[in-house]
Design an enzyme around this catalytic site. Structure first.
Site, short mmCIF file in Angstrom:
data_model
loop_
_atom_site.label_atom_id
_atom_site.label_comp_id
_atom_site.label_asym_id
_atom_site.label_seq_id
_atom_site.Cartn_x
_atom_site.Cartn_y
_atom_site.Cartn_z
N ASP A 37 0.80 -1.22 0.00
CA ASP A 37 0.00 0.00 0.00
C ASP A 37 0.83 1.28 0.00
O ASP A 37 0.34 2.34 0.33
CB ASP A 37 -0.93 0.00 1.21
CG ASP A 37 -0.20 -0.35 2.49
OD1 ASP A 37 1.04 -0.46 2.44
OD2 ASP A 37 -0.85 -0.51 3.52
N LYS A 69 9.30 -7.62 -2.18
CA LYS A 69 8.01 -7.83 -2.86
C LYS A 69 7.98 -7.11 -4.21
O LYS A 69 7.38 -7.59 -5.17
CB LYS A 69 6.86 -7.33 -1.98
CG LYS A 69 6.73 -8.10 -0.67
CD LYS A 69 5.56 -7.65 0.16
CE LYS A 69 5.75 -6.29 0.82
NZ LYS A 69 6.82 -6.21 1.82
N GLN A 320 -8.27 -0.89 17.39
CA GLN A 320 -8.38 -1.08 18.84
C GLN A 320 -9.79 -0.72 19.31
O GLN A 320 -10.48 0.07 18.65
CB GLN A 320 -7.36 -0.21 19.57
CG GLN A 320 -5.93 -0.50 19.18
CD GLN A 320 -4.91 0.31 19.95
OE1 GLN A 320 -5.23 0.93 20.97
NE2 GLN A 320 -3.68 0.31 19.47
FE1 SF4 Z 1 5.46 -1.90 -1.18
FE2 SF4 Z 1 7.84 -2.95 -1.54
FE3 SF4 Z 1 6.36 -2.30 -3.66
FE4 SF4 Z 1 7.42 -0.38 -2.11
S1 SF4 Z 1 8.56 -1.87 -3.41
S2 SF4 Z 1 5.30 -0.47 -2.87
S3 SF4 Z 1 7.34 -1.31 -0.07
S4 SF4 Z 1 5.88 -3.87 -2.15
#
Ligand code: SF4
Length: 751
Positions: A37, A69, A320
């Site tokens: 995100d 990622k 919460q």
């Molecule tokens: Fe998210 Fe990593 Fe992609 Fe940046 S590089 S948007 S931290 S998944």
């Protein structure tokens, strides 16, 4: 979860590109990663029409790191299990029997059936769950179609992650602010733990701020990575954020460390607030939070005296049972210390005047008051519903030029639990059609057994997805979704910022995969409302939004990495704040009008029974995954093949738990299984549960749902009154009573 990087536009715009060698047969595309995100700027290298590498961008906010990622994204999207063709259910719901169909055939049937349900039960019988962080190109078109048709029942994971924070911030000063990391002197992280592979740009900005001397205060039950390098670490009890903030305010007000001029001229309710915080002397706050009184006072003084300071958005406070109070207390701290809309503080961006924002695209004004008032959950928990946000309309028009202001998509939502109850046949009226876009709904909210019952009780379930998630397994139709490498994108933090960033399409989507824009365009047409989405392509839609800039999207994306206006500070001097009083409402007139306590408070946890003596906190993100995603990618699973709960050495000893062996985590809702990790940084009696586990390789269909029924944290997250925030009705994920039992050793075959 979600956070567009709170960067200084100047820094990015003025950055000198690095000199890098590029092979002549490789084309570079400026892209925004949407594998989580954050939307990092990255560079996609394209060869023969395919992205062969994703690397970090040259701009200073992003170039220090790129997370795993992002790097693995091209491989993840090329996975053989990617859904590439529309699928129609042919057996019983959840039987796993599918037939391939065309988009035209699918959409024609979906449109006709949805119209039939609306004719029979009313438009409010149609609910949608989505996550714009995943779908990206929704741009409010889903809300637009729903508003046109007459359904207010839109829900999202942002109900417990940033969207709700935006709505609650608006109650106090009319906009959801962004931290100015580039100039701040002190950063406070309430449980948030940005790392090299999670929330990367925020991690980079915190490290850069520390390198130039900014202080760091971390409040976290665990000694997290950020706590290790903090100036002050307060190991507060999980879920006690509101109590801690009341203690800070007690110190700041009684030691007169606040900005007296700002408080006198620009706030209302200060005397009542003072009386409330006087009920929280430090010895009481110490007992509620588990921290030493002197350490609490020291942190409060550092925040108030070394400013401008920032309390950046944190997902922890969003989840919460005292979330509304805790978010309001963050807002109040920012305001009374004089950190609102000043360099180095927390900036109220406002709208970019050159670009049509998503809130205008959504056309909330076309949904009648009668239909708005049918929004599920608005009777008991109205804070982020139309009813709760309505008192801000006139103020919003006065300050920001429009009555509606849907920041982070979270300001006009139905309540998720109430929506699932209605879907399950337990609400004020039936909900019989459920659409899911880029959202693994079953596992993304509390009380998964209720969500399962709700989905099984639907006449029509439509899912727009990339992979066969547990949620998709229950669909009537699955429409294949594109990825961030395969579409253009115009990103503004979903109404949070006035900064716009373009992302160029790097490659064609495989098979029949299409964007969310295309999903809504085709659905509108199939329902007989093609005039609601009149643009023929995403590019044409972006050209429309960019008209005032005099550029097409193609020109805009070539020219700009970031588009922004020079920030204007202290805008409230000209307009007042976008609240009913025009001031910062320390005592909220909106909450008062809705029948809630207008001042922040702390409601203590229910007393643990002897049967469930431990506390668990869940909703925790792991570096390898984003929410419930990425578990199909071999590189990620090699690093983290199974879910691990974490406990302290003493808790492990007390419950006979052994590292790497399986255990069952139980509470009155049921039980899930996890492997045991023993960690020195965990406090005794607390169990950390990772969010969103399932195994894409495991048996699909009702009865197993790819192991989600035995691994997903949502199976044991309650949503009864004791575990819901009062004003918003969002679940308490940071302190749920549980017990742990060691399981008999599993072999590979039984796992
Ligand atoms: Fe998210 Fe990593 Fe992609 Fe940046 S590089 S948007 S931290 S998944």
């Amino acid at each position: 979860m979600p956070a567009p990087p709170a960067f200084d536009g100047n820094e990015v715009a003025n950055a000198k590109p690095l000199k890098r060698k590029v092979r002549p047969d490789v084309t570079l595309k400026k892209t925004l990663c949407a594998s989580c995100d954050i939307a990092c700027s990255v560079v996609s290298e394209v060869q023969n029409g395919r992205v062969v590498r994703v690397r970090s961008s040259d701009n200073p906010i992003f170039r220090d790191n790129i997370c795993m990622k992002g790097i693995v994204a091209p491989k993840g999207f090329a996975h053989p299990d990617r859904i590439r063709t529309p699928l129609k259910r042919v057996g019983e719901r959840g039987s796993g029997q599918w037939q391939e169909v065309s988009w035209e055939e699918a959409m024609s049937d979906i449109g006709a059936r949805l119209n039939g349900i609306i004719d029979q039960h009313g438009p409010e019988a149609w609910a949608v769950s989505t996550s714009q962080w995943n779908t990206a190109t929704d741009h409010g078109l889903g809300r637009r179609l729903m508003n046109h048709v007459g359904s207010p029942n839109w829900i999202s994971g942002v109900a417990l992650c940033a969207g709700n924070t935006a709505a609650i911030n608006r109650l106090t000063y009319g906009w959801f602010p962004l931290a100015d990391f580039s100039q701040t002197n002190c950063i406070v992280l309430f449980g948030h733990n940005p790392k090299r592979h999670s929330w990367v740009p925020i991690y980079n900005q915190i490290r850069r701020a520390q390198a130039r001397g900014a202080k760091l205060i971390v409040l976290d039950p665990r000694k997290s990575e950020n706590a290790e390098v903090a100036d002050i670490w307060l190991p507060l009890k999980a879920g006690s954020d509101a109590a801690m903030c009341l203690g800070w305010l007690n110190v700041i007000i009684n030691e007169e460390l606040y900005d007296k001029k700002f408080v006198a001229e620009w706030t209302q309710g200060f005397e009542e607030l003072k009386q409330r915080v006087d009920q929280y002397p430090l010895d009481r706050v110490a007992q509620l939070t588990g921290c030493e009184p002197e350490a609490i006072a020291q942190a409060a003084r550092l925040y108030a005296t070394s400013g401008p300071s920032v309390i950046p958005w944190t997902p922890l406070t969003d989840m919460q049972r005292n979330s509304t109070s805790a978010i309001r207390l963050h807002s109040i701290l920012r305001a009374i210390c004089g950190y609102l809309d000043v360099p180095g503080g927390e900036l109220l961006h406002g709208f970019n005047p050159d670009i049509i924002p998503e809130t205008d695209i959504e056309m909330h004004e076309s949904l009648s008051l009668e239909q708005q008032d049918k929004q599920l959950g608005n009777d008991k928990h109205p804070a982020f519903t139309y009813r709760g946000q309505r008192p801000l309309m006139a103020a919003n028009k006065r300050v920001w030029g429009r009555e509606y202001n849907n920041q982070v998509t979270g300001c006009y939502m139905a309540n998720p639990s109430a929506t699932f109850r209605a879907m399950a046949g337990e609400g004020p009226y039936p909900v019989k059609a459920f659409f899911v876009l880029g959202n693994n709904t079953l596992m993304s909210y509390a009380n998964m057994p209720l969500i399962l019952k709700a989905m099984m009780n639907q006449d029509l379930v439509v899912v727009h997805e990339q992979f066969m998630t547990p949620t998709a397994q229950l669909a009537d139709y699955i429409l294949p979704g594109d990825s961030w490498l395969e579409r253009p994108w115009l990103m503004d933090g979903f109404g949070w910022t006035s900064l716009y960033r373009p992302s160029q399409q790097a490659m064609e989507p495989p098979g029949e995969c299409k964007s969310t824009f295309e999903f809504w365009r085709q659905l509108a047409s199939a329902m007989g409302h093609s005039e609601v989405v009149p643009w023929n392509s995403l590019e044409e839609f972006y050209d429309y939004r960019l008209e005032k800039t005099g550029m097409s999207f193609e020109e805009f994306s070539e020219k700009y990495e970031i588009y922004f206006s020079q920030p204007k500070f202290k805008k409230y001097l000209d307009t007042g704040f976008a609240t009913p009083s025009g001031k910062v409402e320390l005592k909220s007139s909106v909450l008062d009008g809705l029948g809630f306590d207008p001042l922040p408070y702390f409601r203590e946890d229910p007393v643990n029974s002897d049967d469930f003596p431990l506390m668990m906190f869940t909703g925790v993100r792991e570096d390898e995954f984003f929410q419930t995603g990425h578990r199909h990618i071999p590189e990620m699973r090699k690093r983290k093949p199974e879910p691990y709960l974490f406990v302290s050495p003493q808790t492990a000893k007390d419950y006979d738990l052994v590292e790497d062996e399986w255990a069952s985590v139980e509470n009155p809702m049921g039980a899930i299984e996890m492997k045991v990790g023993i960690r020195d940084n965990m406090p005794d009696g607390l169990v950390r549960i990772p969010h969103g586990w399932w195994r894409p390789e495991a048996q699909q269909g009702l009865g197993n749902l790819s192991d989600a029924l035995k691994l997903s944290d949502a199976m044991i997250c309650p949503d009864d009154d004791d575990h819901l925030d009062r004003e918003q009705g969002i679940p308490h994920l940071k302190g749920i009573a549980c017990r742990i039992k060691k399981l008999a050793l599993k072999t590979e075959a039984t796992q």
